[in-house]
Design an enzyme around this catalytic site. Structure first.
Site, PDB file in Angstrom:
ATOM      1  CD  GLU A 175     -39.033 -94.724  35.182  1.00 55.47           C
ATOM      2  OE1 GLU A 175     -40.121 -95.641  35.434  1.00 55.47           O
ATOM      3  OE2 GLU A 175     -38.801 -93.816  35.867  1.00 55.47           O
ATOM      4  CB  CYS A 190     -42.270 -98.352  35.337  1.00 54.16           C
ATOM      5  SG  CYS A 190     -41.161 -97.756  36.796  1.00 54.16           S
TER       6      CYS A 190
END
Length: 836
Positions: free
Chosen positions: A254, A293
Site C-alpha cells: 500500500e 496515504c
C-alpha cells in the site's frame, strides 16, 4: 537515555547498540532511543510460526470474540495513548483517527465472525457437482497459513496502521510480527505493551520490532505473508527482495499515491456541493498535517471555477491554527520530524518549477503554544498547475504533507483523464449532485482507483470522508498505489489463508467441511432433531417424515387464507400455454406443509424460527400429490448471547420435499429450502439446584468449613441466602434498588447468561469488607431457616406465578428470572464452601 523495547520470543528485550534518537515532533526533545542491534529476527519468525498453532486451532467465533475483548480492553485505556500521540505531532482529532480508528478495526473485524462457519477454516462458494450421479463433487476451503504476517508500517498511523492489519490476520488465524516506522514506534510500543499485559491474545500472536529491521525479509518462507505501507520507491525495492521471489511469498503493498478529488461541473459557488468540496479538501490537507496515504494531492476543478476554488480554499485554510496539538484551539499540529519537513519542502520546490504557489509560505510558520523552530511545523501549501496535461510533475511528485495542487479541466472526460494520470491511487472522490456525472466518472475512472467516494448534500452528514478507509471495504489501489488490498471484510481475511480445492464424495466432503453436502449419506437421528441442544446436533443428522397428500381443498383454502390468487392455483381454464398442467399448489404452501410435517410440537431446545436462507421449487406440484420431507442438519453457526434470552446457536436445516408417487428418480425431489432455527445451548456451567442437591449440600456444611474466597463464615453464607429467598418471596421489599435505572436492563441481562457470578462481589446491603451481624443462634438453626425460606419462596410463586418482586441489584424480577438468579447465586456460594 531510555531505550524502546521490542517484544519477541515472548519477552521484552532491547538492542545492544547505541540506539537512534526518537524525537518529539512538537518540542524537538529526545523521547527515547530505538535499538534493535543483536536481535535475532529469524528466531522471531520461527517462534511466531511455532506458536501460531494456538491461533490456527481457534474457531472464527473464538477469534472474533478475542478481538472484541481486546478492543474493549484497549478502549478503556485509550486516554494514556492520547498523551503519547501528541508527541508525534498529532492533534486530538488526528489521534482519535489513529487510536480509536485502530480499535474500531478490531471491533469491525470481530463482527466478521458471524459470516464464517463455527470452525477454524472457511468454506468458500457453493458445492460443485462433478458427476451426473452426484456422487463425485468438489468444494473450496480456506485454511490459515502456517507462517507469520510481517507488517512493515509507515510513521503516520502508529496504532491504526498496526491494528488494521493485525485484526485481519488474527481473524484469519495467523500470528503477526509488527515493524512500525522508527519515528513513531514509541506509540506503537505503548499499545503493544497493553495488548501483551491483557493476556487476551495467545502467546506468539503478536511480536514487535521497535526499530530498524533491514534483514527481516532474509529468512521469510512461503507460508509467510508480508505487508508494506509507505513510499512507492521503498515498496518496489522490498517487493523485489530475492527471498520473496524465491519463496513466492505474498507481498501486499500500500503505497502513497497522488489521490485526486474532482469538483463536478454542477457544483457552482453557493451550492452545498461547492462548500462540501472546499471543506473536504481543507480537511484532507490539514488532518495529520496531510501525512495520509489517502490525502487529496490533486484538486481537479472546472476551468471556470479555478479562481473561486483558490479563493475559497485560501479563506478556509486561513482559519486553520497551527501549534501545540494539546491546545484546543489548534487545528493542525506538527509533521512527524524536521527531516520530513525538509523532504516536503524539497518536493514543493520540484513542483513549483511549473506550478505556482498560491497559498502558504515555505519559510515561515506561525504557531500557537509551540516554538516553530524547535518543532516540525509547516504551513499548508496550495499550488496551481494551469497546464496539467503538459506538465507531468504534478502527477508524479508527491509532497507528503499539507500540500495540494489545483488544476483545471474543460469537461468530464478531461477530469477522468487527469485523475488517471496519477497512474493509480488509493482513493478518488467527486463532489456532485448530478448522479449522471457521478455514474460516468465512477465507471470510467474506477480502473485507476482503489476506492471512489461520491459526495453530495444527501450523504454529507453520514459520509466518512475522502481519506477514511473502512474495515469492511478494500483498502488499496492499482499502479502507483501498490496493487495491493487490505481489509475489505472477508476479502481481507482470506489474504492470510490458503485456498484449496477439495474433491470427493458428498459424504466425505460433508465430514471434511462440517457442512452437509446434498446427496451425502444421512445420519438418522435417534429422536427428533428438534429435541437436541445445539451442541448435540451434527451436520448430516436427519429425519424422514410421514406422508401427506395435498388436496384441491388445501390449495383453495391456502389461496383464501393468503389472498394469493395467482391463476395457476385458482383458474384451471387459463393454463393453456403455461408450464402448468393442473391446479398447482402454491410454492409457499408446499414449504408450509413441509414445516407441518417436520416441526416438533413439544417445547424443547428449539427456541424460534430464525428465517429462511434459500428456497427453490424444482417443478410444479399438483393436487392429490403425496409428499414427504427429509430434514437434515446442514450447518451450525455460533451466536453471541443477546439480551434476555438463553444462550443459543443457529442451526441451518436442509429441507427436501419429495413427491412420493413420482416414477422417475429425478422427478422425486420437488422443492428444497434452507431454514434456520435458534437452538438453545446446553447449560453445563451450573449444577441444577434440586431439593435433593440443596439438602445434601446443607448436610455437608459444618461450622469449621472455610471459604475458598471472601470473608463469610458458613453461617453468614446461609443467612445471606435465606435473605435472598425472603426478598424474592416479597417478605422483605422495604429497600431501594441500588442499580441506577439506566443500567438495570443490562444488569438483568447477565442473569440469562451461563457466566458464573464474580468472586468477592460486595452486596450493597453490607458494609464492604465487613461481616453483618448473625440472626440465628447456630449453624443448624440457620440451615432450618434457609430451608423454610426456600419452601416459602416456592409456595409464594406457586400461588402468584405472574408476580414481580424486586431485588436490590437486579431490580424487579419475574419468577423465571428469580430462578436464574438463585441458580447462579446458590452455585456461587455452595462452590465457595466446596459443597458442590
Amino acid at each position: 537515555m531510555q531505550k524502546l523495547e521490542s517484544y519477541i520470543h515472548g519477552q521484552w528485550v532491547v538492542g545492544s547498540g547505541e540506539g537512534v534518537p526518537m524525537i518529539d515532533a512538537v518540542t524537538g526533545e529526545t523521547i527515547a532511543l530505538s535499538d534493535t542491534t543483536g536481535l535475532d529476527f529469524d528466531q522471531a519468525l520461527k517462534y511466531g510460526r511455532k506458536k501460531g498453532e494456538a491461533l490456527r486451532k481457534m474457531t472464527f467465533q473464538e477469534r472474533g470474540n478475542m478481538l472484541k475483548k481486546l478492543a474493549l480492553y484497549l478502549t478503556k485505556r485509550k486516554k494514556q495513548f492520547y498523551e503519547i500521540s501528541y508527541r508525534t505531532g498529532a492533534t486530538k482529532v488526528d489521534s482519535w483517527i489513529d487510536i480509536e480508528g485502530g480499535f474500531g478495526n478490531l471491533f469491525a473485524n470481530a463482527s466478521l465472525r458471524k459470516l464464517f462457519p463455527n470452525q477454524p477454516f472457511d468454506i468458500e462458494g457453493s458445492p460443485i457437482d462433478l458427476s451426473r450421479g452426484g456422487k463425485f463433487m468438489a468444494h473450496h476451503i480456506l485454511v490459515p497459513k502456517e507462517g507469520v504476517a510481517i507488517h512493515i508500517n509507515a510513521f503516520n498511523f502508529p496504532v491504526w496502521g498496526m491494528l488494521e492489519k493485525c485484526a485481519v490476520n488474527w481473524m484469519a488465524g495467523m500470528p503477526a510480527v509488527v515493524k512500525p516506522a522508527t519515528n513513531t514506534a514509541f506509540l506503537t510500543e505503548a499499545v503493544v505493551r497493553e495488548i501483551i499485559n491483557s493476556g487476551i491474545l495467545p502467546e506468539g500472536a503478536l511480536q514487535l520490532i521497535s526499530g530498524s529491521a533491514r534483514s527481516i525479509l532474509d529468512t521469510v518462507e512461503s507460508q509467510d505473508v508480508v505487508t508494506f505501507t509507505g513510499s512507492a520507491d521503498t515498496g518496489r525495492m522490498l517487493k523485489s527482495h530475492k527471498r520473496l521471489i524465491e519463496e513466492s511469498v505474498p507481498f501486499n503493498m500500500e503505497a502513497d499515491s497522488l489521490n485526486a478529488s474532482i469538483l463536478g461541473e454542477d457544483a457552482l459557488p453557493g451550492t452545498p456541493e461547492f462548500n462540501l468540496f472546499i471543506k473536504e479538501v481543507r480537511n484532507e490537507m490539514t488532518v495529520k498535517c496531510g501525512q495520509k496515504c489517502t490525502a487529496i494531492r490533486r484538486i481537479i476543478v472546472p476551468e471556470n471555477l479555478v479562481e473561486d476554488v483558490q479563493l475559497a480554499l485560501g479563506k478556509a485554510l486561513d482559519k486553520v491554527s497551527i501549534g501545540d496539538p494539546r491546545l484546543k484551539e489548534v487545528r493542525m499540529g506538527a509533521l512527524v520530524s524536521k527531516d520530513q519537513v525538509k523532504e516536503v519542502q524539497e518536493r514543493v520546490q520540484e513542483l513549483t518549477k511549473t506550478a505556482n504557489l498560491v497559498y502558504g509560505n515555505l519559510e515561515e510558520t506561525k504557531t500557537i503554544g509551540a516554538d516553530a523552530k524547535k518543532g516540525a511545523f509547516m504551513s499548508p501549501i496550495v499550488l496551481r498547475e494551469d497546464s496539467p496535461f503538459d506538465n507531468l510533475s504534478v502527477h508524479e511528485t508527491e509532497a507528503f504533507g499539507p500540500v495540494s495542487t489545483i488544476m483545471p479541466y474543460k469537461n468530464l472526460d478531461e477530469a477522468i483523464q487527469l485523475s488517471k494520470m496519477g497512474k493509480g491511487s488509493l482513493v478518488s472522490s467527486i463532489t456532485t449532485n448530478n448522479d449522471v456525472i457521478a455514474r460516468d466518472y465512477t465507471i470510467k475512472a474506477a480502473t485507476h482507483h482503489g476506492r471512489i467516494l461520491v459526495l453530495n448534500r444527501e450523504s454529507a452528514k453520514q459520509s466518512t470522508g475522502h481519506g477514511s478507509p473502512l474495515p469492511m471495504l478494500v483498502h488499496g489501489g492499482p499502479g502507483r498505489a501498490g496493487g495491493g488490498e487490505e481489509m475489505g471484510g472477508k476479502r481481507g481475511v482470506k489474504h492470510y489463508m490458503q485456498r484449496c480445492a477439495i474433491q470427493g464424495s458428498p459424504t466425505t466432503l460433508t465430514e471434511i467441511t462440517g457442512i452437509y453436502q446434498p446427496k451425502a449419506a444421512y445420519k438418522e437421528a435417534e429422536k427428533h432433531p428438534f429435541a437436541y441442544h445445539w451442541e448435540d446436533i451434527q451436520p448430516g443428522m436427519s429425519l424422514k417424515t410421514h406422508n401427506r397428500t395435498i388436496t384441491d381443498t388445501d390449495i383453495v383454502n391456502f389461496g383464501n387464507l393468503t389472498w394469493d390468487h395467482f391463476y395457476a392455483h385458482t383458474d384451471i381454464t387459463s393454463l393453456d400455454g403455461s408450464i402448468f398442467e393442473q391446479r398447482t399448489a402454491h410454492g409457499y404452501f408446499i414449504i408450509s406443509a413441509a414445516a407441518g410435517l417436520f416441526v416438533y410440537p413439544n417445547k424443547g431446545p428449539v427456541a424460534a424460527n430464525y428465517g429462511l436462507e434459500e428456497i427453490r421449487f424444482l417443478r410444479p406440484l399438483y393436487h392429490n400429490t403425496t409428499i414427504n420431507v427429509r430434514l437434515t442438519c446442514k450447518e451450525k453457526v455460533d451466536r453471541d448471547q443477546k439480551g434476555k434470552e438463553l444462550p443459543s446457536g443457529i442451526v441451518k436445516w436442509y429441507v427436501e420435499v419429495f413427491d412420493v408417487n413420482a416414477i422417475e428418480e429425478e422427478d422425486k425431489l420437488v422443492a428444497i429450502a434452507t431454514i434456520l432455527t435458534m437452538v438453545q445451548k446446553k447449560q453445563t456451567t451450573f449444577k441444577e439446584i434440586t431439593d435433593k442437591v440443596f439438602h445434601e449440600a446443607l448436610t455437608k456444611l459444618t461450622p469449621e468449613a472455610k471459604a475458598t474466597w471472601g470473608v463469610m463464615t458458613p453461617q453468614h453464607m446461609l443467612e445471606h441466602l435465606e435473605e435472598s429467598y425472603r426478598i424474592a418471596a416479597a417478605e422483605t421489599q422495604d429497600f431501594e434498588i441500588a442499580t441506577p435505572a439506566e443500567h438495570i436492563e443490562k444488569v438483568q441481562e447477565t442473569l440469562w447468561t451461563y457466566q458464573p457470578m464474580p468472586k468477592n462481589y460486595n452486596f450493597p446491603f453490607y458494609e464492604e469488607g465487613k461481616l453483618f451481624d448473625l440472626k440465628h443462634s447456630s449453624l443448624e438453626e440457620a440451615k432450618e431457616k434457609l430451608k423454610e425460606a426456600r419452601a416459602s419462596y416456592q409456595k409464594y410463586f406457586q400461588l402468584n406465578p405472574k408476580t414481580v418482586t424486586k431485588n436490590v441489584v437486579f431490580g424487579e424480577l419475574t419468577h423465571f428470572e428469580w430462578e436464574l438468579l438463585h441458580r447462579k447465586h446458590i452455585n456461587h456460594h455452595f462452590e465457595q464452601f466446596n459443597l458442590i
